[in-house]
Write an enzyme that holds these catalytic residues in place. Structure first.
Site, PDB file in Angstrom:
ATOM      1  N   ALA A  13       0.808  -1.230   0.000  1.00  0.00           N
ATOM      2  CA  ALA A  13       0.000   0.000   0.000  1.00  0.00           C
ATOM      3  C   ALA A  13       0.838   1.276   0.000  1.00  0.00           C
ATOM      4  O   ALA A  13       0.300   2.367   0.128  1.00  0.00           O
ATOM      5  CB  ALA A  13      -0.945  -0.005   1.200  1.00  0.00           C
ATOM      6  N   GLN A  15       2.354   2.729  -2.417  1.00  0.00           N
ATOM      7  CA  GLN A  15       2.219   3.550  -3.634  1.00  0.00           C
ATOM      8  C   GLN A  15       1.202   2.903  -4.574  1.00  0.00           C
ATOM      9  O   GLN A  15       0.659   1.835  -4.277  1.00  0.00           O
ATOM     10  CB  GLN A  15       3.577   3.641  -4.357  1.00  0.00           C
ATOM     11  CG  GLN A  15       4.105   2.284  -4.828  1.00  0.00           C
ATOM     12  CD  GLN A  15       5.460   2.376  -5.501  1.00  0.00           C
ATOM     13  OE1 GLN A  15       6.371   2.996  -4.985  1.00  0.00           O
ATOM     14  NE2 GLN A  15       5.595   1.761  -6.670  1.00  0.00           N
ATOM     15  N   GLY A  16       0.958   3.558  -5.699  1.00  0.00           N
ATOM     16  CA  GLY A  16       0.157   2.976  -6.773  1.00  0.00           C
ATOM     17  C   GLY A  16      -1.256   2.598  -6.367  1.00  0.00           C
ATOM     18  O   GLY A  16      -1.919   3.293  -5.592  1.00  0.00           O
ATOM     19  N   ALA A  20      -4.034   3.936  -3.404  1.00  0.00           N
ATOM     20  CA  ALA A  20      -5.356   4.470  -3.789  1.00  0.00           C
ATOM     21  C   ALA A  20      -6.481   3.659  -3.144  1.00  0.00           C
ATOM     22  O   ALA A  20      -7.477   4.226  -2.665  1.00  0.00           O
ATOM     23  CB  ALA A  20      -5.496   4.455  -5.314  1.00  0.00           C
ATOM     24  N   SER A  98      -4.895  -9.253 -12.859  1.00  0.00           N
ATOM     25  CA  SER A  98      -4.621  -8.383 -14.017  1.00  0.00           C
ATOM     26  C   SER A  98      -5.420  -8.975 -15.174  1.00  0.00           C
ATOM     27  O   SER A  98      -5.787 -10.165 -15.135  1.00  0.00           O
ATOM     28  CB  SER A  98      -3.124  -8.439 -14.336  1.00  0.00           C
ATOM     29  OG  SER A  98      -2.856  -7.939 -15.634  1.00  0.00           O
ATOM     30  N   TYR A 112       4.828 -13.363 -15.691  1.00  0.00           N
ATOM     31  CA  TYR A 112       3.844 -12.472 -15.055  1.00  0.00           C
ATOM     32  C   TYR A 112       2.435 -12.977 -15.370  1.00  0.00           C
ATOM     33  O   TYR A 112       1.580 -13.094 -14.480  1.00  0.00           O
ATOM     34  CB  TYR A 112       4.040 -11.044 -15.582  1.00  0.00           C
ATOM     35  CG  TYR A 112       3.091 -10.031 -14.982  1.00  0.00           C
ATOM     36  CD1 TYR A 112       3.405  -9.394 -13.781  1.00  0.00           C
ATOM     37  CD2 TYR A 112       1.890  -9.699 -15.603  1.00  0.00           C
ATOM     38  CE1 TYR A 112       2.546  -8.446 -13.225  1.00  0.00           C
ATOM     39  CE2 TYR A 112       1.026  -8.772 -15.063  1.00  0.00           C
ATOM     40  CZ  TYR A 112       1.349  -8.140 -13.870  1.00  0.00           C
ATOM     41  OH  TYR A 112       0.494  -7.217 -13.324  1.00  0.00           O
ATOM     42  N   THR A 149       0.584   3.494 -13.158  1.00  0.00           N
ATOM     43  CA  THR A 149       1.374   3.415 -11.916  1.00  0.00           C
ATOM     44  C   THR A 149       2.818   3.028 -12.263  1.00  0.00           C
ATOM     45  O   THR A 149       3.148   2.782 -13.426  1.00  0.00           O
ATOM     46  CB  THR A 149       0.825   2.350 -10.938  1.00  0.00           C
ATOM     47  OG1 THR A 149       1.057   1.071 -11.499  1.00  0.00           O
ATOM     48  CG2 THR A 149      -0.661   2.545 -10.626  1.00  0.00           C
TER      49      THR A 149
HETATM   50  N1  LIG Z   1      -0.530  -0.827 -12.975  1.00  0.00           N
HETATM   51  C1  LIG Z   1      -0.905  -1.787 -13.800  1.00  0.00           C
HETATM   52  O1  LIG Z   1      -0.808  -1.680 -15.037  1.00  0.00           O
HETATM   53  C2  LIG Z   1      -1.524  -3.011 -13.248  1.00  0.00           C
HETATM   54  C3  LIG Z   1      -1.198  -3.497 -12.006  1.00  0.00           C
HETATM   55  N2  LIG Z   1      -1.744  -4.678 -11.574  1.00  0.00           N
HETATM   56  C4  LIG Z   1      -1.392  -5.230 -10.283  1.00  0.00           C
HETATM   57  O2  LIG Z   1      -1.758  -4.317  -9.273  1.00  0.00           O
HETATM   58  C5  LIG Z   1      -0.941  -4.539  -8.127  1.00  0.00           C
HETATM   59  C6  LIG Z   1      -0.401  -3.207  -7.641  1.00  0.00           C
HETATM   60  O3  LIG Z   1       0.502  -2.711  -8.585  1.00  0.00           O
HETATM   61  P1  LIG Z   1       0.658  -1.153  -8.919  1.00  0.00           P
HETATM   62  O4  LIG Z   1       0.151  -0.329  -7.802  1.00  0.00           O
HETATM   63  O5  LIG Z   1       0.101  -0.930 -10.254  1.00  0.00           O
HETATM   64  O6  LIG Z   1       2.224  -1.055  -9.048  1.00  0.00           O
HETATM   65  P2  LIG Z   1       3.310  -0.384  -8.094  1.00  0.00           P
HETATM   66  O7  LIG Z   1       4.607  -0.861  -8.585  1.00  0.00           O
HETATM   67  O8  LIG Z   1       3.069   1.079  -8.035  1.00  0.00           O
HETATM   68  O9  LIG Z   1       2.992  -0.972  -6.648  1.00  0.00           O
HETATM   69  C7  LIG Z   1       3.342  -2.264  -6.250  1.00  0.00           C
HETATM   70  C8  LIG Z   1       3.344  -2.314  -4.741  1.00  0.00           C
HETATM   71  O10 LIG Z   1       3.700  -3.621  -4.345  1.00  0.00           O
HETATM   72  C9  LIG Z   1       4.655  -3.507  -3.305  1.00  0.00           C
HETATM   73  N3  LIG Z   1       5.490  -4.687  -3.215  1.00  0.00           N
HETATM   74  C10 LIG Z   1       6.271  -5.240  -4.172  1.00  0.00           C
HETATM   75  N4  LIG Z   1       6.918  -6.298  -3.675  1.00  0.00           N
HETATM   76  C11 LIG Z   1       6.538  -6.442  -2.393  1.00  0.00           C
HETATM   77  C12 LIG Z   1       6.843  -7.355  -1.342  1.00  0.00           C
HETATM   78  N5  LIG Z   1       7.720  -8.346  -1.523  1.00  0.00           N
HETATM   79  N6  LIG Z   1       6.238  -7.192  -0.153  1.00  0.00           N
HETATM   80  C13 LIG Z   1       5.376  -6.197   0.049  1.00  0.00           C
HETATM   81  N7  LIG Z   1       5.044  -5.284  -0.895  1.00  0.00           N
HETATM   82  C14 LIG Z   1       5.628  -5.401  -2.089  1.00  0.00           C
HETATM   83  C15 LIG Z   1       5.460  -2.273  -3.638  1.00  0.00           C
HETATM   84  O11 LIG Z   1       6.144  -1.768  -2.514  1.00  0.00           O
HETATM   85  C16 LIG Z   1       4.372  -1.349  -4.117  1.00  0.00           C
HETATM   86  O12 LIG Z   1       3.777  -0.648  -3.045  1.00  0.00           O
HETATM   87  C17 LIG Z   1       0.126  -5.550  -8.539  1.00  0.00           C
HETATM   88  O13 LIG Z   1      -0.253  -6.829  -8.094  1.00  0.00           O
HETATM   89  C18 LIG Z   1       0.077  -5.485 -10.070  1.00  0.00           C
HETATM   90  O14 LIG Z   1       0.501  -6.697 -10.645  1.00  0.00           O
HETATM   91  C19 LIG Z   1      -2.651  -5.362 -12.311  1.00  0.00           C
HETATM   92  C20 LIG Z   1      -3.005  -4.913 -13.536  1.00  0.00           C
HETATM   93  C21 LIG Z   1      -2.518  -3.682 -14.093  1.00  0.00           C
HETATM   94  C1  LIG Z   2       2.731  -7.116 -18.587  1.00  0.00           C
HETATM   95  C2  LIG Z   2       3.443  -7.224 -17.341  1.00  0.00           C
HETATM   96  C3  LIG Z   2       3.814  -6.043 -16.612  1.00  0.00           C
HETATM   97  C4  LIG Z   2       3.143  -5.133 -15.869  1.00  0.00           C
HETATM   98  C5  LIG Z   2       1.820  -5.052 -15.337  1.00  0.00           C
HETATM   99  C6  LIG Z   2       0.860  -4.573 -16.322  1.00  0.00           C
HETATM  100  O1  LIG Z   2       0.772  -3.180 -16.401  1.00  0.00           O
HETATM  101  C7  LIG Z   2      -0.510  -5.178 -16.170  1.00  0.00           C
HETATM  102  O2  LIG Z   2      -0.761  -6.054 -15.127  1.00  0.00           O
HETATM  103  C8  LIG Z   2      -0.680  -5.888 -17.455  1.00  0.00           C
HETATM  104  C9  LIG Z   2      -1.719  -5.733 -18.177  1.00  0.00           C
HETATM  105  C10 LIG Z   2      -1.809  -6.369 -19.433  1.00  0.00           C
HETATM  106  C11 LIG Z   2      -2.802  -6.053 -20.273  1.00  0.00           C
HETATM  107  C12 LIG Z   2      -2.911  -6.672 -21.518  1.00  0.00           C
HETATM  108  C13 LIG Z   2      -3.911  -6.424 -22.357  1.00  0.00           C
HETATM  109  C14 LIG Z   2      -4.992  -5.456 -22.221  1.00  0.00           C
HETATM  110  C15 LIG Z   2      -6.062  -5.524 -23.059  1.00  0.00           C
HETATM  111  C16 LIG Z   2      -7.140  -4.581 -23.074  1.00  0.00           C
HETATM  112  O3  LIG Z   2      -7.153  -3.586 -22.385  1.00  0.00           O
HETATM  113  C17 LIG Z   2      -8.223  -4.920 -24.041  1.00  0.00           C
HETATM  114  C18 LIG Z   2      -9.416  -4.045 -23.885  1.00  0.00           C
HETATM  115  C19 LIG Z   2     -10.507  -4.202 -24.558  1.00  0.00           C
HETATM  116  C20 LIG Z   2     -10.694  -5.251 -25.562  1.00  0.00           C
HETATM  117  C21 LIG Z   2     -11.829  -4.936 -26.444  1.00  0.00           C
HETATM  118  C22 LIG Z   2     -12.537  -6.182 -26.685  1.00  0.00           C
HETATM  119  O4  LIG Z   2     -11.966  -7.068 -27.337  1.00  0.00           O
HETATM  120  O5  LIG Z   2     -13.650  -6.321 -26.183  1.00  0.00           O
END
Ligand SMILES: NC(=O)C1=CN([C@@H]2O[C@H](COP(=O)(O)OP(=O)(O)OC[C@H]3O[C@@H](n4cnc5c(N)ncnc54)[C@H](O)[C@@H]3O)[C@@H](O)[C@H]2O)C=CC1
Ligand SMILES: CC/C=C\C[C@H](O)[C@H](O)/C=C/C=C/C=C\C=C\C(=O)C/C=C\CCC(=O)O
Length: 216
Positions: A13, A15-16, A20, A98, A112, A149
């Site tokens: 919690a 960041q990111g 929120a 995700s 991942y 993030t």
């Molecule tokens: N931002 C994105 O595009 C997406 C993020 N997610 C997922 O959302 C979750 C949060 O990620 P974000 O806030 O986006 O990224 P972020 O990188 O900003 O935050 C990740 C958080 O996880 C913590 N963390 C990492 N390793 C840790 C450990 N060993 N122990 C405790 N805390 C640890 C970090 O300190 C940080 O607060 C993750 O599980 C990520 O895979 C899922 C889909 C999309």
């Molecule tokens: C990829 C690994 C690294 C970091 C974390 C990522 O930011 C996150 O977890 C990964 C997300 C991956 C997303 C991949 C695909 C996303 C697809 C769409 O947003 C598709 C949206 C609409 C589709 C329209 C439709 O077909 O209905």
């Protein structure tokens, strides 16, 4: 679920998204606490959010440990604390996966993607368990696509061409939209087993359960 006075624990919690989510829970009157103090200070736990995660294809053992083993460990600890049959108050466990846990579009990140498929399957399986009703528990899974993030910045740095190519097609979620979806999962007592997908193109949607024997 009314959140006033409820006790929540959110991993990652600082960041990111985790930050929120914690702020949104606090705004609604919940207490967001460190694990060690949830019992001693507040007498229990109502909301567990397994959010911590990393994207690092090079150190896959670490990534599996944080993204999948961490979620399993956090869930097990929360079940022990929240189980009504063991003196807990019941509640909700929300695991953060995700869209990579549903579809393999992020082809440059197979490990991942594997960890996040694991989180979706693990959460769905718990939600199908007929004993959770007596335990007073429900389970939900949040599956955002690319969101603004730090983890996304590092992904773009590591895979500039591949990541940008997909992002140009699908866009980037706002943290606020993902937080709105997260709060729906926490507050809606009816949503056991929900797998919520959030994309920039289609907003907040629910992913259908795959076919199988229907018990719930
Ligand atoms: N931002 C994105 O595009 C997406 C993020 N997610 C997922 O959302 C979750 C949060 O990620 P974000 O806030 O986006 O990224 P972020 O990188 O900003 O935050 C990740 C958080 O996880 C913590 N963390 C990492 N390793 C840790 C450990 N060993 N122990 C405790 N805390 C640890 C970090 O300190 C940080 O607060 C993750 O599980 C990520 O895979 C899922 C889909 C999309
Ligand atoms: C990829 C690994 C690294 C970091 C974390 C990522 O930011 C996150 O977890 C990964 C997300 C991956 C997303 C991949 C695909 C996303 C697809 C769409 O947003 C598709 C949206 C609409 C589709 C329209 C439709 O077909 O209905």
């Amino acid at each position: 679920m009314s959140l006033a006075g409820k006790v929540a624990f959110v991993t990652g919690a600082a960041q990111g998204l985790g930050k929120a989510f914690s702020e949104a829970l606090l705004k609604k009157g919940a207490k967001v606490e460190a694990f060690e103090t949830v019992i001693s200070c507040f007498g229990g736990l109502d909301i567990m959010v397994n959010n911590a995660g990393i994207a690092n294809e090079h150190n896959y053992a670490l990534m599996v440990n944080i993204n999948l083993t961490g979620v399993i460990t956090g869930t097990n600890m929360a079940i022990d604390l929240m189980n009504r049959e063991k003196g807990g108050r019941g509640g909700v466990i929300v695991n953060i996966a995700s869209t990579a846990g549903i579809t393999p579009e992020a082809y440059f990140a197979p490990i991942y993607t594997g960890t996040k498929h694991g989180v979706v399957g693990f959460t769905r399986c718990w939600s199908m368990n007929p004993y959770i009703a007596k335990m007073g528990l429900r389970f939900a899974c949040l599956c955002p696509a690319f969101t603004d993030t730090q983890i996304l910045c590092s992904t773009i740095t590591d895979y500039p061409e591949d990541a940008q190519k997909i992002i140009q097609q699908v866009g980037i979620n706002k943290v606020e939209t993902v937080t709105e979806g997260f709060m729906q999962l926490v507050e809606d007592n009816q949503c056991n087993g929900a797998v919520m997908v959030i994309t920039a193109q289609n907003g907040i949607q629910y992913h259908r359960k795959p076919h199988g024997i229907s018990r719930m």
